[in-house]
Design an enzyme around this catalytic site. Structure first.
Site, PDB file in Angstrom:
ATOM      1  N   ARG A 140      -3.463  -4.702 -10.146  1.00  0.00           N
ATOM      2  CA  ARG A 140      -3.687  -3.480 -10.912  1.00  0.00           C
ATOM      3  C   ARG A 140      -2.432  -2.627 -11.024  1.00  0.00           C
ATOM      4  O   ARG A 140      -2.234  -1.943 -12.027  1.00  0.00           O
ATOM      5  CB  ARG A 140      -4.820  -2.683 -10.235  1.00  0.00           C
ATOM      6  N   TYR A 141      -1.573  -2.645  -9.984  1.00  0.00           N
ATOM      7  CA  TYR A 141      -0.446  -1.712  -9.957  1.00  0.00           C
ATOM      8  C   TYR A 141       0.910  -2.382  -9.760  1.00  0.00           C
ATOM      9  O   TYR A 141       1.935  -1.717  -9.837  1.00  0.00           O
ATOM     10  CB  TYR A 141      -0.642  -0.670  -8.840  1.00  0.00           C
ATOM     11  N   GLU A 190       0.928   1.047   8.283  1.00  0.00           N
ATOM     12  CA  GLU A 190       0.031   2.083   8.808  1.00  0.00           C
ATOM     13  C   GLU A 190      -0.601   1.674  10.138  1.00  0.00           C
ATOM     14  O   GLU A 190      -0.546   2.420  11.119  1.00  0.00           O
ATOM     15  CB  GLU A 190      -1.063   2.403   7.791  1.00  0.00           C
ATOM     16  N   ASP A 233      -2.493  -9.141   4.430  1.00  0.00           N
ATOM     17  CA  ASP A 233      -1.563  -8.137   4.929  1.00  0.00           C
ATOM     18  C   ASP A 233      -0.855  -7.443   3.775  1.00  0.00           C
ATOM     19  O   ASP A 233      -0.442  -8.068   2.806  1.00  0.00           O
ATOM     20  CB  ASP A 233      -0.517  -8.786   5.842  1.00  0.00           C
ATOM     21  N   LEU A 262      -0.104   3.377  -9.805  1.00  0.00           N
ATOM     22  CA  LEU A 262      -1.195   3.754  -8.926  1.00  0.00           C
ATOM     23  C   LEU A 262      -1.664   5.188  -9.203  1.00  0.00           C
ATOM     24  O   LEU A 262      -2.859   5.450  -9.373  1.00  0.00           O
ATOM     25  CB  LEU A 262      -0.744   3.599  -7.464  1.00  0.00           C
ATOM     26  N   GLU A 304      -0.810  -1.173   4.204  1.00  0.00           N
ATOM     27  CA  GLU A 304      -1.819  -0.498   5.023  1.00  0.00           C
ATOM     28  C   GLU A 304      -2.009  -1.174   6.375  1.00  0.00           C
ATOM     29  O   GLU A 304      -2.371  -0.519   7.352  1.00  0.00           O
ATOM     30  CB  GLU A 304      -3.154  -0.423   4.287  1.00  0.00           C
ATOM     31  N   LEU A 309      -8.877   5.461  -9.443  1.00  0.00           N
ATOM     32  CA  LEU A 309      -8.550   5.404  -8.014  1.00  0.00           C
ATOM     33  C   LEU A 309      -8.269   6.790  -7.452  1.00  0.00           C
ATOM     34  O   LEU A 309      -8.826   7.185  -6.429  1.00  0.00           O
ATOM     35  CB  LEU A 309      -7.324   4.500  -7.795  1.00  0.00           C
ATOM     36  N   MET A 366      -5.412  -4.751  -5.889  1.00  0.00           N
ATOM     37  CA  MET A 366      -4.492  -3.636  -6.101  1.00  0.00           C
ATOM     38  C   MET A 366      -3.058  -4.137  -6.229  1.00  0.00           C
ATOM     39  O   MET A 366      -2.294  -3.668  -7.059  1.00  0.00           O
ATOM     40  CB  MET A 366      -4.601  -2.666  -4.917  1.00  0.00           C
ATOM     41  N   HIS A 376      -9.708   1.537   3.853  1.00  0.00           N
ATOM     42  CA  HIS A 376      -9.070   2.532   2.983  1.00  0.00           C
ATOM     43  C   HIS A 376     -10.091   3.598   2.618  1.00  0.00           C
ATOM     44  O   HIS A 376     -11.213   3.300   2.217  1.00  0.00           O
ATOM     45  CB  HIS A 376      -8.542   1.853   1.718  1.00  0.00           C
TER      46      HIS A 376
END
Length: 353
Positions: A92-93, A274, A267, A20, A270, A26, A4, A190
């Site tokens: 991807r983003y 989070e 890391d 995203l 998230e 997604l 990602m 996730h």
């Protein structure tokens, strides 16, 4: 190395969020091309503050490059028939995006490549999305004359399981020996929208298999649960949510918890925001002592696992014992209606031809 990604600097946050939310694999949204930029713009200030709080950006690119370099060096020894090896990162983003990586590979004259997902467990919304994007670049002629094969999932590989288990053991060691066995192991992954789960996506099953393998390695030393984080938007997502689980454990009188990222290998926001700042703070407010098992990052055990996975794949494909894709990858979700998914699977099964 497909993943990602994440913004390396705070200034890249908006572009990351826009990319995203534009990805229907997604986060399926109605009127995606209109809604995605609006949601990204609205969420950017809040997410920028989160990246500020973890040091000014995501470290995922740094760790992925480090893992790739060390993996490639090991591969030169483990599978010299295909040496020299070079690891490329295709996020991807966030940069480097797939099109940037395609240009770099073309400039290097690459003729043989492995699309190696860095998501241990397969989902159409993560690995599938990255493969769809790679397929689109290939069909557009941006990666010409490359023979492809795919490593699409590896969530129960012994080296991955061992690396996670060692980090859990280190976190457990921070609790008093007398009460260590009472500590709850809370595996956090996730979440997925229920619309994705209900069409037959294998992610929930595969994350569960990873958890079961780690607990087997730990000899079921502690009580445990699998919970889900990072829900976005008002639609139904897989639960229960990590924060709610911590509140529930506090209500049940549990005082010690290890938080374990089971679907994240490096890391990023998230884990660093989070889990470390948000959920751990809430847990302490409810009287729970909480420690997080470290992410795999620069773990030599994990990097060796990546090299072993790649070496076994190269050996099997080179000797004809396996095709370019796995048997499991060939099966579309029973409820799949995404034409690109079917085309992508067929394209990779032909070696990217």
């Amino acid at each position: 190395m497909l993943n990602m990604g994440g913004p390396s600097t705070v200034a890249e946050t908006h572009d990351f969020l826009k990319n995203l939310f534009m990805d229907g694999d997604l986060i399926p949204l109605p009127m995606q091309s209109m809604l995605a930029p609006l949601i990204a713009r609205r969420r950017t200030p809040q997410i920028e503050k989160q990246y500020d709080a973890i040091g000014g950006g995501s470290p995922i690119l740094r760790y992925t490059r480090l893992q790739g370099e060390r993996m490639a060096a090991l591969l030169d020894e483990l599978h010299p028939e295909t040496a020299p090896h070079k690891a490329y990162v295709a996020f991807r983003y966030a940069r480097p995006l797939t099109d940037e990586t395609a240009r770099e590979m073309r400039a290097d004259g690459v003729k043989r490549a492995v699309a190696f997902t860095q998501y241990p467990q397969y989902s159409c919304s993560t690995t599938g999305s990255s493969l769809n994007e790679l397929f689109r670049r290939g069909k557009a002629g941006e990666i010409n004359d490359v023979q492809w094969s795919v490593i699409d999932r590896w969530g129960t590989h012994p080296g991955f399981v061992e690396a996670v288990a060692q980090n859990v053991e280190r976190a457990l060691a921070k609790f008093p020996e007398a009460t260590r066995q009472e500590t709850v192991l809370l595996f956090s992954a996730h979440s997925l929208p229920m619309s994705v789960v209900n069409r037959g996506d294998p992610y929930i099953l595969e994350v569960s298999a990873s958890v079961a393998a780690v607990m087997e390695r730990l000899k079921h030393s502690n009580p445990y649960r699998l919970v889900w984080q990072s829900q976005v938007g008002p639609s139904a997502w897989m639960g229960m949510q990590t924060g709610e689980a911590l509140k529930g454990l506090a209500r049940l009188g549990r005082k010690q918890v290890v938080l374990i990222p089971i679907a994240f290998t490096s890391d990023h926001i998230e884990t660093l925001y989070e889990l470390d700042l948000e959920y751990a703070k809430e847990a302490r407010e409810h009287g729970i002592e909480v420690h997080r098992a470290e992410s795999l990052n620069d773990s030599p055990v994990f990097i060796r696992a990546l090299a072993d996975i790649a070496a076994a794949h190269l050996k099997d494909v080179t000797t004809g014992q396996a095709g370019p894709t796995s048997i499991q990858m060939a099966l579309r979700c029973p409820g799949c209606t995404n034409a690109t998914c079917g085309q992508q699977k067929a394209w990779f099964a032909r070696g990217g031809r």
